[in-house]
Design a protein around this motif. Structure first.
Motif, PDB file in Angstrom:
ATOM      1  N   HIS A  46      70.550  14.733  14.301  1.00  0.00           N
ATOM      2  CA  HIS A  46      70.469  13.899  13.336  1.00  0.00           C
ATOM      3  C   HIS A  46      69.651  14.566  11.986  1.00  0.00           C
ATOM      4  O   HIS A  46      68.787  15.176  12.368  1.00  0.00           O
ATOM      5  CB  HIS A  46      69.606  12.517  13.603  1.00  0.00           C
ATOM      6  N   THR A  57      76.687  16.813  11.149  1.00  0.00           N
ATOM      7  CA  THR A  57      76.351  15.437  11.177  1.00  0.00           C
ATOM      8  C   THR A  57      76.039  14.815   9.880  1.00  0.00           C
ATOM      9  O   THR A  57      74.996  14.004   9.668  1.00  0.00           O
ATOM     10  CB  THR A  57      75.089  15.451  12.036  1.00  0.00           C
ATOM     11  N   GLU A  90      76.490  12.225   7.338  1.00  0.00           N
ATOM     12  CA  GLU A  90      76.982  10.826   7.421  1.00  0.00           C
ATOM     13  C   GLU A  90      76.673   9.892   6.073  1.00  0.00           C
ATOM     14  O   GLU A  90      77.352   8.847   5.801  1.00  0.00           O
ATOM     15  CB  GLU A  90      76.185  10.004   8.294  1.00  0.00           C
ATOM     16  N   SER A 127      74.537   7.178  15.057  1.00  0.00           N
ATOM     17  CA  SER A 127      74.612   7.734  13.663  1.00  0.00           C
ATOM     18  C   SER A 127      76.055   7.892  13.310  1.00  0.00           C
ATOM     19  O   SER A 127      76.962   8.076  14.103  1.00  0.00           O
ATOM     20  CB  SER A 127      73.838   8.718  13.604  1.00  0.00           C
TER      21      SER A 127
END
Length: 238
Positions: free
Chosen positions: A94, A112, A114, A148
């Motif tokens: 994350h 990752t 997002e 996530s």
């Protein structure tokens, strides 16, 4: 774990990947060895055996290990940096906003992304002397509140933003499917192909990061081009 056992585990995983790929006559699949919590000497052993891609979840741990690995590989190459095995570092954890600068400087891939703010900061903070940062959008394919990821209906806006960032190279999608079991791999592959058709201006759209130790064969049969494998290679996490 001994060095020979580690290499044997790695060889077995590569064989399983190749068998799954051949079974479905699929495209090449990249093995990403997830080395989080594992020491630098294990990474060096695998790098010398031929493993190129390594994935890390925790920034400070990863940066420390990168320095250790570089020293060990250079030492084993008798100081000749050019003859040390090349390593490609992937960030798969994350991303906190205050960590983007270090991630942009230390990694070759980021799996990752997002949110646009994270992409924007990575783009702005990528050093000019480095190649473009390869990035994947993490998709919350099963709409899990605990996970996530960008929701599927938010993808178009995020793709449009990333396409405008000159220091990022958008390569594809990454998912962590629900443990409950679903057709997440199949749905993500459909999403991946749909984006490929609607965005012909993404020439490097070639990566579908899905599948881990327990489900990599299934993921490959459903179209994965990169599997993230930790425990099957390194043993249980410390």
């Amino acid at each position: 774990m001994t060095q020979s056992t580690l290499v044997q585990n790695w060889q077995q995983v590569t064989q399983q990947i190749e068998a799954a790929r051949q079974h479905c006559a699929g495209q090449p699949v990249t093995l990403l060895a997830v080395s989080k919590t594992k020491p630098a000497d294990m990474i060096v052993t695998l790098a010398q055996a031929g493993q190129k891609h390594f994935g890390e979840n925790y920034l400070q741990e990863a940066v420390d290990k990168q320095h250790q690995v570089a020293k060990l590989l250079t030492k084993s190459a008798n100081g000749d940096v050019s003859s040390a095995p090349p390593i490609v570092w992937h960030y798969i954890g994350h991303i906190q906003r205050n960590k983007t600068k270090d991630i942009a400087e230390a990694f070759d891939w980021v799996h990752t992304i997002e949110r646009d703010i994270i992409a924007k900061r990575l783009d702005a903070q990528r050093p000019s002397h480095l190649p473009k940062l390869n990035v994947l959008i993490q998709v919350n394919i099963d709409h899990e509140e605990s996970k996530s990821g960008c929701l599927p209906d938010e993808l178009e806006a995020l793709i449009a933003s990333i396409k405008g960032y000159g220091n990022l190279c958008l390569r594809g999608l990454m998912i962590i499917p629900s443990k409950e079991g679903s057709d997440a791999f199949e749905r993500t592959k459909q999403l991946f192909e749909q984006i490929k058709q609607t965005h012909p201006d993404l020439p490097n759209w070639d990566t579908l990061s899905m599948g881990m130790s327990a489900d990599m064969a299934d993921a490959i049969e459903q179209g994965s081009t990169m599997v993230r494998v930790g425990s099957a290679i390194f043993g249980a996490r410390d």
